[in-house]
Design a protein around this motif. Structure first.
Motif, PDB file in Angstrom:
ATOM      1  N   ASP A  14       0.813  -1.208   0.000  1.00  0.00           N
ATOM      2  CA  ASP A  14       0.000   0.000   0.000  1.00  0.00           C
ATOM      3  C   ASP A  14       0.852   1.266   0.000  1.00  0.00           C
ATOM      4  OD1 ASP A  14       0.804  -0.943   2.486  1.00  0.00           O
ATOM      5  OD2 ASP A  14      -1.023  -0.336   3.541  1.00  0.00           O
ATOM      6  N   ARG A  15       1.922   1.286   0.780  1.00  0.00           N
ATOM      7  CA  ARG A  15       2.767   2.480   0.811  1.00  0.00           C
ATOM      8  C   ARG A  15       3.485   2.685  -0.513  1.00  0.00           C
ATOM      9  NH1 ARG A  15       5.550   2.756   6.865  1.00  0.00           N
ATOM     10  NH2 ARG A  15       3.579   2.753   8.056  1.00  0.00           N
ATOM     11  N   ASP A  16       3.872   1.593  -1.144  1.00  0.00           N
ATOM     12  CA  ASP A  16       4.510   1.703  -2.461  1.00  0.00           C
ATOM     13  C   ASP A  16       3.539   2.301  -3.469  1.00  0.00           C
ATOM     14  OD1 ASP A  16       7.145  -0.245  -2.184  1.00  0.00           O
ATOM     15  OD2 ASP A  16       5.444  -0.923  -0.987  1.00  0.00           O
ATOM     16  N   ALA A  17       2.286   1.854  -3.417  1.00  0.00           N
ATOM     17  CA  ALA A  17       1.284   2.376  -4.345  1.00  0.00           C
ATOM     18  C   ALA A  17       1.006   3.854  -4.072  1.00  0.00           C
ATOM     19  CB  ALA A  17       0.000   1.562  -4.244  1.00  0.00           C
ATOM     20  N   LEU A  18       0.932   4.235  -2.814  1.00  0.00           N
ATOM     21  CA  LEU A  18       0.729   5.644  -2.480  1.00  0.00           C
ATOM     22  C   LEU A  18       1.891   6.501  -2.965  1.00  0.00           C
ATOM     23  CD1 LEU A  18      -0.715   5.249   1.132  1.00  0.00           C
ATOM     24  CD2 LEU A  18      -1.910   6.306  -0.803  1.00  0.00           C
ATOM     25  N   ARG A  19       3.097   5.982  -2.852  1.00  0.00           N
ATOM     26  CA  ARG A  19       4.263   6.721  -3.342  1.00  0.00           C
ATOM     27  C   ARG A  19       4.217   6.854  -4.856  1.00  0.00           C
ATOM     28  NH1 ARG A  19       9.012   8.681  -1.950  1.00  0.00           N
ATOM     29  NH2 ARG A  19      10.781   8.551  -3.387  1.00  0.00           N
ATOM     30  N   ALA A  20       3.817   5.792  -5.548  1.00  0.00           N
ATOM     31  CA  ALA A  20       3.718   5.855  -7.002  1.00  0.00           C
ATOM     32  C   ALA A  20       2.702   6.904  -7.426  1.00  0.00           C
ATOM     33  CB  ALA A  20       3.336   4.489  -7.556  1.00  0.00           C
ATOM     34  N   VAL A  21       1.586   6.975  -6.717  1.00  0.00           N
ATOM     35  CA  VAL A  21       0.561   7.982  -7.011  1.00  0.00           C
ATOM     36  C   VAL A  21       1.138   9.385  -6.850  1.00  0.00           C
ATOM     37  CG1 VAL A  21      -1.582   8.983  -6.128  1.00  0.00           C
ATOM     38  CG2 VAL A  21      -1.409   6.508  -6.484  1.00  0.00           C
ATOM     39  N   ARG A  22       1.876   9.609  -5.776  1.00  0.00           N
ATOM     40  CA  ARG A  22       2.458  10.927  -5.537  1.00  0.00           C
ATOM     41  C   ARG A  22       3.496  11.270  -6.595  1.00  0.00           C
ATOM     42  NH1 ARG A  22       2.202   9.093  -0.084  1.00  0.00           N
ATOM     43  NH2 ARG A  22       4.412   8.539  -0.122  1.00  0.00           N
ATOM     44  N   LEU A  23       4.312  10.305  -6.986  1.00  0.00           N
ATOM     45  CA  LEU A  23       5.326  10.564  -8.008  1.00  0.00           C
ATOM     46  C   LEU A  23       4.691  10.906  -9.348  1.00  0.00           C
ATOM     47  CD1 LEU A  23       7.942   7.779  -7.187  1.00  0.00           C
ATOM     48  CD2 LEU A  23       8.226  10.252  -6.901  1.00  0.00           C
ATOM     49  N   ALA A  24       3.490  10.386  -9.585  1.00  0.00           N
ATOM     50  CA  ALA A  24       2.780  10.698 -10.829  1.00  0.00           C
ATOM     51  C   ALA A  24       2.110  12.060 -10.777  1.00  0.00           C
ATOM     52  CB  ALA A  24       1.743   9.616 -11.116  1.00  0.00           C
ATOM     53  N   GLY A  25       2.055  12.671  -9.591  1.00  0.00           N
ATOM     54  CA  GLY A  25       1.508  14.007  -9.469  1.00  0.00           C
ATOM     55  C   GLY A  25       0.122  14.086  -8.885  1.00  0.00           C
ATOM     56  N   ALA A  26      -0.411  12.973  -8.384  1.00  0.00           N
ATOM     57  CA  ALA A  26      -1.739  12.971  -7.772  1.00  0.00           C
ATOM     58  C   ALA A  26      -1.610  12.910  -6.254  1.00  0.00           C
ATOM     59  CB  ALA A  26      -2.566  11.799  -8.287  1.00  0.00           C
ATOM     60  N   GLU A  27      -2.722  13.104  -5.581  1.00  0.00           N
ATOM     61  CA  GLU A  27      -2.759  12.976  -4.130  1.00  0.00           C
ATOM     62  C   GLU A  27      -3.163  11.555  -3.759  1.00  0.00           C
ATOM     63  OE1 GLU A  27      -5.282  14.638  -0.231  1.00  0.00           O
ATOM     64  OE2 GLU A  27      -5.612  15.500  -2.234  1.00  0.00           O
ATOM     65  N   GLY A  28      -2.335  10.892  -2.985  1.00  0.00           N
ATOM     66  CA  GLY A  28      -2.655   9.557  -2.525  1.00  0.00           C
ATOM     67  C   GLY A  28      -3.490   9.610  -1.260  1.00  0.00           C
ATOM     68  N   VAL A  29      -4.574   8.846  -1.236  1.00  0.00           N
ATOM     69  CA  VAL A  29      -5.486   8.831  -0.092  1.00  0.00           C
ATOM     70  C   VAL A  29      -5.527   7.412   0.470  1.00  0.00           C
ATOM     71  CG1 VAL A  29      -7.849   9.212   0.696  1.00  0.00           C
ATOM     72  CG2 VAL A  29      -6.870  10.668  -1.107  1.00  0.00           C
ATOM     73  N   ALA A  30      -5.128   7.250   1.708  1.00  0.00           N
ATOM     74  CA  ALA A  30      -5.140   5.935   2.349  1.00  0.00           C
ATOM     75  C   ALA A  30      -6.567   5.570   2.745  1.00  0.00           C
ATOM     76  CB  ALA A  30      -4.233   5.945   3.571  1.00  0.00           C
ATOM     77  N   LEU A  31      -7.022   4.421   2.266  1.00  0.00           N
ATOM     78  CA  LEU A  31      -8.347   3.906   2.601  1.00  0.00           C
ATOM     79  C   LEU A  31      -8.184   2.628   3.413  1.00  0.00           C
ATOM     80  CD1 LEU A  31     -10.113   4.295  -0.879  1.00  0.00           C
ATOM     81  CD2 LEU A  31     -10.225   5.871   1.072  1.00  0.00           C
ATOM     82  N   TRP A  32      -9.058   2.413   4.380  1.00  0.00           N
ATOM     83  CA  TRP A  32      -9.000   1.260   5.266  1.00  0.00           C
ATOM     84  C   TRP A  32     -10.087   0.267   4.884  1.00  0.00           C
ATOM     85  CZ3 TRP A  32      -5.721  -1.175   7.972  1.00  0.00           C
ATOM     86  CH2 TRP A  32      -6.062  -1.977   9.064  1.00  0.00           C
ATOM     87  N   HIS A  33      -9.810  -1.020   5.052  1.00  0.00           N
ATOM     88  CA  HIS A  33     -10.758  -2.053   4.640  1.00  0.00           C
ATOM     89  C   HIS A  33     -12.105  -1.929   5.330  1.00  0.00           C
ATOM     90  CE1 HIS A  33     -10.506  -4.850   8.235  1.00  0.00           C
ATOM     91  NE2 HIS A  33      -9.568  -3.960   8.492  1.00  0.00           N
ATOM     92  N   GLY A  34     -12.121  -1.331   6.518  1.00  0.00           N
ATOM     93  CA  GLY A  34     -13.365  -1.179   7.254  1.00  0.00           C
ATOM     94  C   GLY A  34     -14.115   0.116   6.961  1.00  0.00           C
ATOM     95  N   ASP A  35     -13.561   0.948   6.056  1.00  0.00           N
ATOM     96  CA  ASP A  35     -14.226   2.209   5.726  1.00  0.00           C
ATOM     97  C   ASP A  35     -15.566   1.947   5.041  1.00  0.00           C
ATOM     98  OD1 ASP A  35     -12.066   3.574   6.716  1.00  0.00           O
ATOM     99  OD2 ASP A  35     -11.218   4.100   4.756  1.00  0.00           O
ATOM    100  N   ASP A  36     -16.519   2.836   5.284  1.00  0.00           N
ATOM    101  CA  ASP A  36     -17.801   2.721   4.597  1.00  0.00           C
ATOM    102  C   ASP A  36     -18.005   3.831   3.574  1.00  0.00           C
ATOM    103  OD1 ASP A  36     -18.199   4.871   6.245  1.00  0.00           O
ATOM    104  OD2 ASP A  36     -19.897   4.019   7.337  1.00  0.00           O
ATOM    105  N   ASP A  37     -16.913   4.555   3.254  1.00  0.00           N
ATOM    106  CA  ASP A  37     -16.969   5.523   2.164  1.00  0.00           C
ATOM    107  C   ASP A  37     -15.576   5.614   1.536  1.00  0.00           C
ATOM    108  OD1 ASP A  37     -15.480   8.229   2.893  1.00  0.00           O
ATOM    109  OD2 ASP A  37     -16.457   7.525   4.730  1.00  0.00           O
ATOM    110  N   LEU A  38     -15.497   6.213   0.350  1.00  0.00           N
ATOM    111  CA  LEU A  38     -14.246   6.291  -0.410  1.00  0.00           C
ATOM    112  C   LEU A  38     -13.598   7.665  -0.331  1.00  0.00           C
ATOM    113  CD1 LEU A  38     -15.180   4.232  -3.607  1.00  0.00           C
ATOM    114  CD2 LEU A  38     -14.024   3.462  -1.522  1.00  0.00           C
ATOM    115  N   GLN A  39     -14.072   8.509   0.550  1.00  0.00           N
ATOM    116  CA  GLN A  39     -13.449   9.808   0.829  1.00  0.00           C
ATOM    117  C   GLN A  39     -13.296  10.666  -0.435  1.00  0.00           C
ATOM    118  OE1 GLN A  39     -10.005   9.652   3.433  1.00  0.00           O
ATOM    119  NE2 GLN A  39     -10.653   7.670   4.267  1.00  0.00           N
ATOM    120  N   ASP A  40     -14.268  10.596  -1.312  1.00  0.00           N
ATOM    121  CA  ASP A  40     -14.301  11.450  -2.506  1.00  0.00           C
ATOM    122  C   ASP A  40     -13.090  11.275  -3.412  1.00  0.00           C
ATOM    123  OD1 ASP A  40     -16.784  12.665  -1.827  1.00  0.00           O
ATOM    124  OD2 ASP A  40     -15.727  14.010  -0.439  1.00  0.00           O
TER     125      ASP A  40
END
Length: 241
Positions: A14-40
């Motif tokens: 998960d941290r590797d994927a978040l870093r890849a997202v940031r390197l591509a220029g987007a904002e990485g948002v950590a989501l938890w398996h128990g979340d009931d929404d996707l935080q937009d």
């Protein structure tokens, strides 16, 4: 752009994927398996690992995580979703993608730099690549053999939904599996749904996004080690198209 990365118990990348997202220029948002929404978020990545210990089958328990109900609904609504390795297994278990993943044909865990041929560069996650381009990204799995019934395989082929195939040129591997590392049907390494917004693959593009830290391809003097970055720039391009 906000790209969510889901963490399940047992997720490793998960941290590797978040870093890849940031390197591509987007904002990485950590989501938890128990979340009931996707935080937009605008897109979702299901990363690799051994979610819930791969009990029952790889991805079989994760499909029932609360967050997956939201991911499935969002995917049906057109949101881009990428499943990497264990994430691909979860997509199959959730019926967002057809087929199933079983243990490698040689019954052993494999880890190597894997060449892939881009078969479909029209999905939300592959527009940065050329058709028939060969890229090299890491592969690591023990349940990586893609299987499906003959009718499903024929449909995937006829509809152009095979996104990646294992290509020749791997540096090493079990005897008899130098090209296809796990016995996957039709050498399939990744597929998409009918709309091109959901993609799953076994190799790990998030481990090939920085020069000097990803696989170096013989004969290429520049931009080695970053073949996976195109996944993350592709989805950003698709979201503004």
């Amino acid at each position: 752009m906000r790209i969510g990365v889901v963490t399940f118990p047992g997720t490793l990348d998960d941290r590797d994927a978040l870093r890849a997202v940031r390197l591509a220029g987007a904002e990485g948002v950590a989501l938890w398996h128990g979340d009931d929404d996707l935080q937009d978020v605008d897109a979702v990545i299901l990363p690799g690992g051994f979610s819930y210990g791969d009990y029952l089958r790889a991805g079989a328990i994760s499909r029932f995580a609360p967050v997956m109900e939201k991911v499935v609904d969002a995917a049906h609504g057109g949101m881009p979703v990428l499943g990497i390795c264990n994430g691909f297994q979860i997509l199959c278990e959730s019926h967002l993608l057809p087929g199933s993943m079983i243990k490698n044909a040689h019954r052993a865990f494999i880890c190597r730099d894997q060449p892939l041929r881009v078969e479909n560069n029209r999905t939300a996650w592959t527009t940065a690549y050329d058709a028939d381009q060969v890229i090299r990204i890491p592969l690591k799995n023990q349940d990586g053999q893609f299987v499906a019934d003959q009718r499903t395989l024929e449909e995937l082929e006829a509809e152009g939904r095979v996104v990646f195939r294992y290509a020749e040129g791997a540096t090493h591997g079990p005897e008899g599996f130098e090209t296809n590392p796990n016995g996957s049907r039709h050498d399939i390494a990744g597929i998409t749904n009918a709309y091109g917004n959901v993609v799953g693959l076994m190799p790990h593009p998030e481990h090939a996004v920085e020069a000097g830290f990803g696989p170096d391809e013989p004969g290429r003097a520049t931009r080695t080690g970053v073949d996976g970055l195109g996944f993350f720039t592709s989805v950003m391009r698709s979201l503004v198209a």
